[in-house]
Design a protein around this motif. Structure first.
Motif, PDB file in Angstrom:
ATOM      1  N   ASP A 167      -0.535 -39.645-118.799  1.00 37.15           N
ATOM      2  CA  ASP A 167      -0.814 -39.187-119.855  1.00 37.15           C
ATOM      3  C   ASP A 167      -2.131 -39.624-120.581  1.00 37.15           C
ATOM      4  O   ASP A 167      -2.986 -39.013-121.057  1.00 37.15           O
ATOM      5  N   LYS A 168      -2.310 -40.903-120.601  1.00 46.05           N
ATOM      6  CA  LYS A 168      -3.283 -41.928-121.269  1.00 46.05           C
ATOM      7  C   LYS A 168      -4.606 -41.531-119.945  1.00 46.05           C
ATOM      8  O   LYS A 168      -5.791 -41.271-120.689  1.00 46.05           O
ATOM      9  N   LEU A 169      -4.217 -41.481-118.870  1.00 45.97           N
ATOM     10  CA  LEU A 169      -5.217 -40.918-118.018  1.00 45.97           C
ATOM     11  C   LEU A 169      -6.049 -39.770-118.167  1.00 45.97           C
ATOM     12  O   LEU A 169      -7.201 -39.360-118.285  1.00 45.97           O
ATOM     13  N   ASP A 170      -5.102 -38.822-118.561  1.00 50.68           N
ATOM     14  CA  ASP A 170      -5.569 -37.501-118.664  1.00 50.68           C
ATOM     15  C   ASP A 170      -6.470 -37.303-119.999  1.00 50.68           C
ATOM     16  O   ASP A 170      -7.209 -36.746-120.092  1.00 50.68           O
ATOM     17  N   GLU A 171      -5.883 -38.073-121.197  1.00 56.43           N
ATOM     18  CA  GLU A 171      -6.685 -38.191-122.344  1.00 56.43           C
ATOM     19  C   GLU A 171      -8.093 -38.814-122.073  1.00 56.43           C
ATOM     20  O   GLU A 171      -9.128 -38.114-122.744  1.00 56.43           O
ATOM     21  N   PHE A 172      -8.321 -39.881-121.189  1.00 60.63           N
ATOM     22  CA  PHE A 172      -9.574 -40.171-121.118  1.00 60.63           C
ATOM     23  C   PHE A 172     -10.449 -39.189-120.203  1.00 60.63           C
ATOM     24  O   PHE A 172     -11.580 -39.066-120.688  1.00 60.63           O
ATOM     25  N   LEU A 173      -9.752 -38.481-119.216  1.00 63.19           N
ATOM     26  CA  LEU A 173     -10.658 -37.563-118.472  1.00 63.19           C
ATOM     27  C   LEU A 173     -11.255 -36.378-119.499  1.00 63.19           C
ATOM     28  O   LEU A 173     -12.304 -35.842-119.422  1.00 63.19           O
ATOM     29  N   ILE A 174     -10.337 -36.178-120.397  1.00 63.25           N
ATOM     30  CA  ILE A 174     -10.439 -34.949-121.503  1.00 63.25           C
ATOM     31  C   ILE A 174     -11.661 -35.408-122.329  1.00 63.25           C
ATOM     32  O   ILE A 174     -12.822 -34.797-122.706  1.00 63.25           O
ATOM     33  N   PHE A 175     -11.559 -36.654-122.805  1.00 63.94           N
ATOM     34  CA  PHE A 175     -12.696 -37.416-123.559  1.00 63.94           C
ATOM     35  C   PHE A 175     -14.002 -37.551-122.865  1.00 63.94           C
ATOM     36  O   PHE A 175     -15.186 -37.270-123.235  1.00 63.94           O
ATOM     37  N   ALA A 176     -13.905 -37.909-121.522  1.00 64.33           N
ATOM     38  CA  ALA A 176     -15.227 -38.195-120.621  1.00 64.33           C
ATOM     39  C   ALA A 176     -15.837 -36.697-120.449  1.00 64.33           C
ATOM     40  O   ALA A 176     -17.061 -36.569-120.271  1.00 64.33           O
ATOM     41  N   SER A 177     -14.991 -35.675-120.553  1.00 61.13           N
ATOM     42  CA  SER A 177     -15.588 -34.386-120.323  1.00 61.13           C
ATOM     43  C   SER A 177     -15.764 -33.321-121.223  1.00 61.13           C
ATOM     44  O   SER A 177     -15.877 -32.230-121.101  1.00 61.13           O
ATOM     45  N   ALA A 178     -15.603 -33.944-122.500  1.00 63.50           N
ATOM     46  CA  ALA A 178     -15.839 -33.292-123.755  1.00 63.50           C
ATOM     47  C   ALA A 178     -17.223 -32.633-123.838  1.00 63.50           C
ATOM     48  O   ALA A 178     -17.243 -31.500-124.463  1.00 63.50           O
ATOM     49  N   SER A 179     -18.279 -33.340-123.179  1.00 61.13           N
ATOM     50  CA  SER A 179     -19.403 -32.551-123.419  1.00 61.13           C
ATOM     51  C   SER A 179     -19.885 -31.932-122.134  1.00 61.13           C
ATOM     52  O   SER A 179     -20.997 -31.518-122.199  1.00 61.13           O
ATOM     53  N   ARG A 180     -18.967 -31.645-121.278  1.00 65.66           N
ATOM     54  CA  ARG A 180     -19.531 -30.879-120.281  1.00 65.66           C
ATOM     55  C   ARG A 180     -18.240 -30.188-119.509  1.00 65.66           C
ATOM     56  O   ARG A 180     -17.130 -30.464-119.982  1.00 65.66           O
ATOM     57  N   ASP A 181     -18.616 -29.456-118.629  1.00 64.01           N
ATOM     58  CA  ASP A 181     -17.562 -28.755-118.041  1.00 64.01           C
ATOM     59  C   ASP A 181     -16.601 -29.481-117.069  1.00 64.01           C
ATOM     60  O   ASP A 181     -16.980 -30.462-116.474  1.00 64.01           O
ATOM     61  N   MET A 182     -15.289 -29.283-117.197  1.00 68.32           N
ATOM     62  CA  MET A 182     -14.240 -30.026-116.416  1.00 68.32           C
ATOM     63  C   MET A 182     -14.478 -30.134-114.911  1.00 68.32           C
ATOM     64  O   MET A 182     -14.072 -31.054-114.156  1.00 68.32           O
ATOM     65  N   SER A 183     -15.167 -29.282-114.500  1.00 70.94           N
ATOM     66  CA  SER A 183     -15.615 -29.217-112.886  1.00 70.94           C
ATOM     67  C   SER A 183     -16.995 -30.145-112.549  1.00 70.94           C
ATOM     68  O   SER A 183     -17.300 -30.151-111.528  1.00 70.94           O
ATOM     69  N   SER A 184     -17.454 -30.522-113.617  1.00 71.49           N
ATOM     70  CA  SER A 184     -18.860 -31.266-113.821  1.00 71.49           C
ATOM     71  C   SER A 184     -18.601 -32.468-113.048  1.00 71.49           C
ATOM     72  O   SER A 184     -17.071 -33.116-113.352  1.00 71.49           O
TER      73      SER A 184
END
Length: 307
Positions: A18-35
């Motif tokens: 869950d924490k890992l997914d929160e980090f990935l969402i945060f890291a991808s907030a300014s870009r597309d998740m496929s970037s």
């Protein structure tokens, strides 16, 4: 943002994911998740860029790079980090503590200087733990072990959405090749048999697919055209004959099972039988040691797609 999870002793638990997914969402907030984003795992250390699915696999398998405290490569400014986050004291800050003496004193097995109840000389705490301490350390080691093996944890999650389609594959001393490529070659490498307790199955290899559950856990599947059991018989000389005019799976239905693991496959070759009518003789292929040979693998990788 909470960062304490990067120092957790176990990664095989739902709270970590869950924490890992929160980090990935945060890291991808300014870009597309496929970037692609920098991978902060212990091996990559923000040197390489990957899509988020691969970064998730790396962090799950390798753990988070603990020295990366300010996530400036993933959208966090240093000012924001100092203002929002509490300073987390990692395990490296405790290196000055005499852990051997601490554990032994916790177990009540180290005599203290000037102890009125024990006039013996204080033993060297580095001399080694006694039996009680050994038992304590054993329990601590067991507590830090994952509850489930890595393979079980990986298989409880979906595989990678992309799969590799191969033209050839070597397994258990056999070199297999799909029939579409085999038809252009003088040697035959697409014959497959599956030995079950009740009866053998014979097929022709049509697809080789590699799926990944993690960086270290991958499986190779063989898809075959399987001859129907009614198309397998023995001739008067007790040789096995196979007929592919009737296949076991023909309609590509959901309940069909044309796939086997590469590790389950045995290699055979087929040659026309004099009786005709589509009957083929079956020959077994002995396994070989390919470790000393160099193959031209230029035809192995056909494509990578969402198979």
């Amino acid at each position: 943002m909470d960062k304490s999870w990067i120092d957790w002793g176990t990664r095989c638990c739902r709270p970590y994911y869950d924490k890992l997914d929160e980090f990935l969402i945060f890291a991808s907030a300014s870009r597309d998740m496929s970037s692609r984003i920098y991978c902060p795992c212990r091996k990559c250390e923000n040197r390489d860029l990957f899509v988020t699915d691969i970064v998730r696999e790396h962090l799950r398998d390798n753990g988070f790079w603990k020295k990366y405290k300010i996530w400036d490569k993933h959208g966090e400014s240093r000012d924001d980090s100092l203002r929002r986050d509490e300073v987390f004291l990692g395990s490296d800050d405790y290196m000055d503590v005499d852990m051997v003496q601490l554990v032994q004193e916790t177990c009540g097995n180290v005599a203290r200087p000037n102890d009125e109840n024990d006039g013996r000389e204080n033993p060297d705490p580095l001399a080694g733990p006694n039996e009680s301490t050994k038992e304590f350390l054993k329990l601590m080691k067991g507590a830090n072990q994952p509850l489930y093996p890595e393979e079980i944890v990986a298989l409880s999650n979906p595989p990678s959405p992309t799969a590799a389609r191969l033209n050839s594959y070597t397994s258990k001393g056999h070199f297999f090749r799909v029939k579409s490529v085999d038809n252009k070659r003088t040697r035959q490498n697409s014959g497959v048999s599956l030995q079950e307790d009740t009866l053998p199955y014979y097929g022709r290899l049509t697809e080789i697919i590699k799926i990944s559950y993690s960086t270290n856990i991958k499986y190779v599947l063989f898809r075959c055209d399987w001859a129907h059991p009614s198309g397998v018989k023995k001739d008067p000389f007790n040789f096995t004959l196979v007929n592919f005019r009737r296949l076991l799976y023909q309609n590509d239905r959901v309940r069909d099972e044309p796939f086997i693991l590469a590790s389950q496959a045995h290699q055979v070759w087929y040659t026309p039988d004099p009786s005709g009518d589509g009957w083929l003789n079956v020959g077994e292929v002995e396994s070989k040691d390919f470790s000393h040979l160099e193959f031209d693998m230029s035809d192995e990788m056909e494509s990578r797609d969402g198979v």
